[in-house]
Design an enzyme around this catalytic site. Structure first.
Site, PDB file in Angstrom:
ATOM      1  N   HIS A  20     -21.195 -20.852 100.656  1.00 13.75           N
ATOM      2  CA  HIS A  20     -20.966 -19.428 100.459  1.00 13.75           C
ATOM      3  C   HIS A  20     -22.137 -18.797  99.710  1.00 13.75           C
ATOM      4  O   HIS A  20     -22.352 -19.054  98.531  1.00 13.75           O
ATOM      5  CB  HIS A  20     -19.671 -19.251  99.661  1.00 13.75           C
ATOM      6  CG  HIS A  20     -19.215 -17.847  99.510  1.00 13.75           C
ATOM      7  ND1 HIS A  20     -18.946 -17.272  98.279  1.00 13.75           N
ATOM      8  CD2 HIS A  20     -18.960 -16.888 100.429  1.00 13.75           C
ATOM      9  CE1 HIS A  20     -18.542 -16.032  98.457  1.00 13.75           C
ATOM     10  NE2 HIS A  20     -18.537 -15.777  99.746  1.00 13.75           N
ATOM     11  N   GLU A  48     -23.220 -19.771 104.757  1.00 15.58           N
ATOM     12  CA  GLU A  48     -22.498 -18.501 104.868  1.00 15.58           C
ATOM     13  C   GLU A  48     -23.311 -17.435 104.169  1.00 15.58           C
ATOM     14  O   GLU A  48     -23.811 -17.632 103.063  1.00 15.58           O
ATOM     15  CB  GLU A  48     -21.115 -18.624 104.222  1.00 15.58           C
ATOM     16  CG  GLU A  48     -20.185 -17.443 104.484  1.00 15.58           C
ATOM     17  CD  GLU A  48     -20.392 -16.244 103.561  1.00 15.58           C
ATOM     18  OE1 GLU A  48     -19.903 -15.151 103.872  1.00 15.58           O
ATOM     19  OE2 GLU A  48     -21.081 -16.414 102.511  1.00 15.58           O
ATOM     20  N   ASP A  50     -24.422 -12.790 104.242  1.00 19.34           N
ATOM     21  CA  ASP A  50     -23.988 -11.416 104.514  1.00 19.34           C
ATOM     22  C   ASP A  50     -25.169 -10.586 104.994  1.00 19.34           C
ATOM     23  O   ASP A  50     -26.284 -10.737 104.484  1.00 19.34           O
ATOM     24  CB  ASP A  50     -23.440 -10.778 103.229  1.00 19.34           C
ATOM     25  CG  ASP A  50     -22.418 -11.655 102.533  1.00 19.34           C
ATOM     26  OD1 ASP A  50     -21.266 -11.679 102.972  1.00 19.34           O
ATOM     27  OD2 ASP A  50     -22.796 -12.333 101.549  1.00 19.34           O
ATOM     28  N   HIS A  63     -25.076  -9.172  99.879  1.00 26.15           N
ATOM     29  CA  HIS A  63     -23.634  -8.959  99.999  1.00 26.15           C
ATOM     30  C   HIS A  63     -23.222  -7.504  99.821  1.00 26.15           C
ATOM     31  O   HIS A  63     -22.470  -6.953 100.625  1.00 26.15           O
ATOM     32  CB  HIS A  63     -22.890  -9.829  98.982  1.00 26.15           C
ATOM     33  CG  HIS A  63     -21.402  -9.650  99.032  1.00 26.15           C
ATOM     34  ND1 HIS A  63     -20.734  -8.698  98.277  1.00 26.15           N
ATOM     35  CD2 HIS A  63     -20.451 -10.277  99.764  1.00 26.15           C
ATOM     36  CE1 HIS A  63     -19.440  -8.757  98.539  1.00 26.15           C
ATOM     37  NE2 HIS A  63     -19.236  -9.706  99.438  1.00 26.15           N
TER      38      HIS A  63
END
Length: 260
Positions: A20, A48, A50, A63
């Site tokens: 993440h 992972e 964004d 993010h």
């Protein structure tokens, strides 16, 4: 849609550990190349991250919509050009583009959470060649974003299969269908995706159960749970049959998976 286990992104079979925002640390802020490098060095195959879109159309990995939380600067990413965004100091690192991350980690696969509006779709698609599409799973809570990026990537990749996970709107249809064992409705709700990504519980209500996992597996859909940082929780969820753990501690998760 082809089932997950027939697509390169999901090979070999899980369980998968999705790092993440990388593996952040004092010298490696989240969503930076340094954080991704730490995750890869720990053994993570899945990163992972964004995607936001700059004013001049670049997909950058960040993010929040604005820089406030990370830097104290209130300006939105969408109002800055790439050159302005990349001059910002994130504690010794800078905001990377999606293209830079793909090039820096050629063996990694990316779970790309689209945070910007659909304008980010062509920005992300423009830097993906057909062979890179196999390395990306597209996700967004917003169905407009998910479908826009999936469509843009599909056009860019030609016949390559674009992999994506369920949006919030899809889940609002799918989860009640699963609870009432409405198999046909469940299949229709998730016909365009190969995975769902959910918390184990939401507002005190359990989402992830052995029954749900079994139902989705029968449809060729994977179950990824976020954000799981406790090793005991990791082991318990893997025992339920979940396919992926989205975690801030990929180092711990990889150890749990290796111990099974």
């Amino acid at each position: 849609m082809l089932p997950a286990d027939s697509l390169p992104y999901f090979a070999p079979a899980g369980p998968r550990v999705l790092a993440h925002r990388g593996l952040a640390g004092p010298d490696a802020p989240e969503n930076t190349l340094a954080a991704f490098a730490r995750a890869v060095e720990a053994g993570a195959a899945y990163l992972e991250t964004d995607a936001q879109c700059t004013r001049d159309g670049y997909a950058v990995l960040f993010h929040d919509a604005s820089l406030r939380r990370a830097t104290g600067d209130p300006r939105p990413i969408a109002e800055l050009d790439l050159s302005e965004v990349q001059r910002i100091d994130l504690g010794g690192d800078r905001v990377p583009t999606f293209a830079e991350a793909l090039a820096a980690f050629p063996d990694a696969r990316f779970n790309l959470d689209i945070k910007a509006m659909p304008a980010a779709a062509p920005a992300a698609a423009a830097i993906l060649e057909a062979d890179a599409v196999d390395r990306v799973l597209v996700t967004s809570f917003d169905e407009g974003r998910r479908s826009a990026i999936a469509s843009a990537l599909g056009s860019a990749a030609g016949s390559a299969q674009v992999v994506s996970s369920a949006s919030a709107a899809m889940l609002l249809r799918a989860l009640p269908a699963a609870a009432f064992r409405l198999t046909g409705s469940l299949a229709r709700s998730l016909a365009e995706v190969q995975a769902i990504q959910v918390p184990e519980r939401f507002r005190g209500v359990r989402i992830v159960s052995r029954r749900l996992v079994d139902q989705l597996h029968s449809l060729g859909v994977e179950v990824h749970v976020w954000t799981v940082n406790d090793p005991q929780d990791m082991a318990r969820l893997l025992a339920l049959g979940v396919d992926g753990l989205v975690t801030d501690r990929c180092d711990l998760a990889l150890a749990v998976v290796a111990s099974r």
